[in-house]
Design a protein around this motif. Structure first.
Motif, PDB file in Angstrom:
ATOM      1  N   UNK B  84      52.040  62.163  10.184  1.00  0.00           N
ATOM      2  CA  UNK B  84      51.928  60.750   9.850  1.00  0.00           C
ATOM      3  C   UNK B  84      53.261  60.016   9.942  1.00  0.00           C
ATOM      4  N   UNK B  85      54.367  60.780  10.172  1.00  0.00           N
ATOM      5  CA  UNK B  85      55.641  60.075  10.302  1.00  0.00           C
ATOM      6  C   UNK B  85      55.757  59.380  11.656  1.00  0.00           C
ATOM      7  N   UNK B  86      54.712  59.567  12.533  1.00  0.00           N
ATOM      8  CA  UNK B  86      54.725  58.866  13.807  1.00  0.00           C
ATOM      9  C   UNK B  86      54.180  57.442  13.647  1.00  0.00           C
ATOM     10  N   UNK B 112      70.000  55.344   9.444  1.00  0.00           N
ATOM     11  CA  UNK B 112      69.735  56.770   9.618  1.00  0.00           C
ATOM     12  C   UNK B 112      68.275  56.943  10.006  1.00  0.00           C
ATOM     13  N   UNK B 113      68.069  57.335  11.275  1.00  0.00           N
ATOM     14  CA  UNK B 113      66.696  57.450  11.754  1.00  0.00           C
ATOM     15  C   UNK B 113      66.097  58.776  11.338  1.00  0.00           C
ATOM     16  N   UNK B 114      64.766  58.720  11.180  1.00  0.00           N
ATOM     17  CA  UNK B 114      64.023  59.958  10.952  1.00  0.00           C
ATOM     18  C   UNK B 114      63.707  60.612  12.295  1.00  0.00           C
ATOM     19  N   UNK B 115      62.609  61.349  12.328  1.00  0.00           N
ATOM     20  CA  UNK B 115      62.266  62.038  13.562  1.00  0.00           C
ATOM     21  C   UNK B 115      61.946  61.040  14.676  1.00  0.00           C
ATOM     22  N   UNK B 204      73.364  62.778  14.961  1.00  0.00           N
ATOM     23  CA  UNK B 204      73.682  61.377  15.228  1.00  0.00           C
ATOM     24  C   UNK B 204      72.436  60.495  15.317  1.00  0.00           C
ATOM     25  N   UNK B 205      71.413  60.996  15.979  1.00  0.00           N
ATOM     26  CA  UNK B 205      70.285  60.118  16.302  1.00  0.00           C
ATOM     27  C   UNK B 205      69.112  60.259  15.357  1.00  0.00           C
ATOM     28  N   UNK B 206      69.022  61.383  14.687  1.00  0.00           N
ATOM     29  CA  UNK B 206      67.914  61.569  13.746  1.00  0.00           C
ATOM     30  C   UNK B 206      68.489  62.057  12.421  1.00  0.00           C
ATOM     31  N   UNK B 207      69.442  61.269  11.918  1.00  0.00           N
ATOM     32  CA  UNK B 207      70.230  61.684  10.768  1.00  0.00           C
ATOM     33  C   UNK B 207      69.372  62.056   9.567  1.00  0.00           C
ATOM     34  N   UNK B 208      68.364  61.227   9.311  1.00  0.00           N
ATOM     35  CA  UNK B 208      67.548  61.453   8.118  1.00  0.00           C
ATOM     36  C   UNK B 208      66.784  62.781   8.230  1.00  0.00           C
ATOM     37  N   UNK B 209      66.249  63.028   9.436  1.00  0.00           N
ATOM     38  CA  UNK B 209      65.534  64.279   9.664  1.00  0.00           C
ATOM     39  C   UNK B 209      66.504  65.464   9.554  1.00  0.00           C
TER      40      UNK B 209
END
Lengths: 297, 271
Positions: B84-86, B112-115, B204-209
């Motif tokens: 559901x994170x999509x 900070x992006x997730x997946x 760098x790009x999916x920091x939160x994940x």
């Protein structure tokens, strides 16, 4: 002395000249059009390239008159009663039907012939599509009636506003333009095998108004017209939900014109997409704050 | 410290992606020449696939394959384990806001992006919307007489309208947006082949994940250890200019097409 000898030579030369002239005259007898050629070279040249040449047809078959041998020259005797000059538009079919009876009869049911009979001489008759003296087989690439030349042939009159206004009030002159938007035309233009030109739907000889029951484009006959072998075999329901192929059908849903709605939606979407994509690329580059670059530096 | 590789795409997903973009390119290549049959490039493109009838054949069957892979994608991922994170959520609005502020130098902190970033979600659902629109309208146009059994001809014409517009929109999004974001801007991004992204990219790009994965120090089951390998070497040096030229040519082509359809539509419907 010299003169006498010369006289002998002259006699011999005259004799030879006579022989040659006789030969020419004989040749002229074999080719019944040579004499017409003296005054009508263009027409005879065209005729000799046509499909009618060497099929036992000569000038007299259409122009009337009588082949007479007048000394060494053959010509149509213009003084005989049935010499007609150029057949008029109204009696042209009587000449063509001598050999092409079936097709002429078909043509005589068409809207073109109907208009000719009403006295609109601009309306198409046999020669307007097939050519005058240079009639070629429709299988010939250069023929006016070759499948690939038909759209231009019809457009010649039907795209011409002045012609259309003068002859037949209310006929639309954008038929070729609207045809150009169709898959039929695009396939035709790109050399596809799957193509339909004007005559495939409207018929070539018995072209009729859609209002007539016998017309190929009468709604009742559309299934048969579209469902021809090699075209759309599954076309047996066109009558139910058919529409005019040359026209843009407006579809209204809850009082809204769907086509305009779709167009407005996508104009906005595409402008949005362009602005957004290039805006973000621009911001990413110019601000020098691209996440990768920043962290690498 | 050993370098970690994080699994981003499974083999199944990578094959889906390859089929999807393969058919997409074929469809665009055989579709746009039909919209602009008078242009020199259209004639050249039609000739290059062996004539108009081959063009039609390729377009139809690529379309079917794309419909197939789209249906497979939805069914497979619903059956497998829906994630559901999509889906779009509030965090995306915050991230977008933060990123704009960052670009405009109002803040120093990058979101900070997730997946999945908000932009990736846009592209994903855009592709989904596009596949649905193109699939249905394409089928209607493929069998117009069968379609007219149920709908008036105006509906087939609307399908035609949708098909062209959505083709332009999707091609803009993919050939310019997606290409730049995921392939050109991150050159050479090979995650579509290997399925992996490096720890650095992840951080760098999916920091939160990344942070979530490293916090428990055990939730990195998808990651594999690997030696440091940045040696693309010669291939990178030569392919980058080629890739750049191709990207620029396609961008110009797409802009020309968008301009044409926009002008045509504005002349017909607005003016």
């Amino acid at each position: 002395m010299y003169l006498r000898a010369g006289g002998g030579r002259i006699i011999v030369l005259l004799f030879l000249a006579g022989l040659i002239l006789t030969g020419v005259a004989v040749a002229q007898v074999n080719n019944g059009d040579v004499s017409c050629y003296h005054c009508h070279p263009k027409q005879v040249n065209e005729f000799e390239k046509s499909v009618h040449f060497n099929k036992n047809i000569s000038c007299t078959d259409c122009h009337g008159g009588d082949i007479k041998i007048n000394g060494t020259v053959i010509s149509i005797n213009v003084m005989t009663k049935d010499f007609g000059g150029s057949p008029s538009k109204l009696n042209l079919t009587t000449f063509c039907s001598k050999c092409h009876a079936q097709v002429t009869a078909k043509y005589e049911t068409s809207i073109h012939w109907e208009k000719v009979r009403e006295g609109r001489t601009g309306s198409a008759s046999c020669i307007d599509c097939h050519g005058l003296h240079n009639i070629l087989s429709s299988k010939n690439q250069d023929s006016l009636t070759h499948l690939e030349n038909i759209p231009l042939l019809c457009a010649n009159c039907h795209e011409n506003q002045t012609k259309m206004q003068a002859w037949y009030y209310g006929i639309k002159t954008d038929r070729f333009d609207t045809y150009k938007k169709s898959y039929h035309y695009k396939s035709y233009l790109s050399g596809g095998n799957v193509l339909a030109t004007c005559s495939d739907c409207h018929e070539n000889h018995d072209t009729r108004s859609e209002d007539e029951p016998g017309s190929a484009i009468n709604p009742a006959n559309l299934p048969a017209t579209c469902g021809k072998t090699g075209c759309h075999p599954g076309a047996n329901n066109v009558y139910v939900y058919g529409g005019k192929i040359h026209e843009e059908q407006s579809v209204t849903l809850f009082f809204i014109d769907v086509k305009s709605l779709v167009t407005y939606f996508y104009i906005i979407m595409i402008l949005f997409e362009l602005t957004f994509t290039f805006g973000l690329i621009f911001l990413g580059i110019t601000s020098g704050l691209d996440i990768r670059r920043k962290n690498h530096d | 410290m050993t370098e970690l590789n994080f699994k981003r795409f499974t083999l199944n997903q990578r094959i889906q992606h390859i089929i999807f973009f393969g058919t997409f390119i074929l469809l665009a290549y055989t579709g746009f020449p039909l919209k602009f049959p008078d242009e020199w490039w259209a004639k050249w493109m039609i000739a290059s696939v062996g004539g108009f009838d081959n063009r039609t054949l390729i377009h139809h069957y690529s379309g079917l394959l794309m419909i197939g892979v789209s249906v497979y994608h939805v069914v497979f991922h619903l059956l497998e384990k829906p994630r559901f994170d999509v889906l779009f959520n509030l965090q995306d609005i915050k991230d977008f806001n933060q990123q704009m502020r960052y670009y405009l130098k109002l803040t120093d902190e990058h979101p900070k992006f997730g997946r999945y970033t908000w932009k990736q979600k846009f592209e994903y659902f855009g592709a989904g919307f596009g596949a649905v629109v193109m699939g249905f309208t394409g089928l209607l146009m493929w069998k117009p007489f069968e379609a007219m059994y149920y709908f008036p001809i105006g509906v087939v014409q609307i399908a035609n309208l949708f098909h062209t517009w959505e083709a332009v929109l999707a091609s803009l999004a993919v050939f310019i947006g997606h290409f730049y974001d995921e392939h050109f801007g991150k050159y050479p991004n090979l995650s579509w082949i290997t399925g992996n992204i490096s720890e650095e990219e992840m951080r760098l790009e999916h920091t939160r994940e990344y942070e979530a994965a490293m916090k428990d120090n055990g939730d990195i089951s998808g990651a594999t250890e690997t030696g440091h390998s940045n040696s693309m070497g010669l291939i990178t040096i030569f392919s980058k200019p080629v890739f750049t030229v191709v990207f620029i040519v396609i961008t110009i082509w797409m802009l020309w097409i968008s301009y044409q359809v926009l002008v045509d539509a504005i002349n017909t419907y607005v003016l």
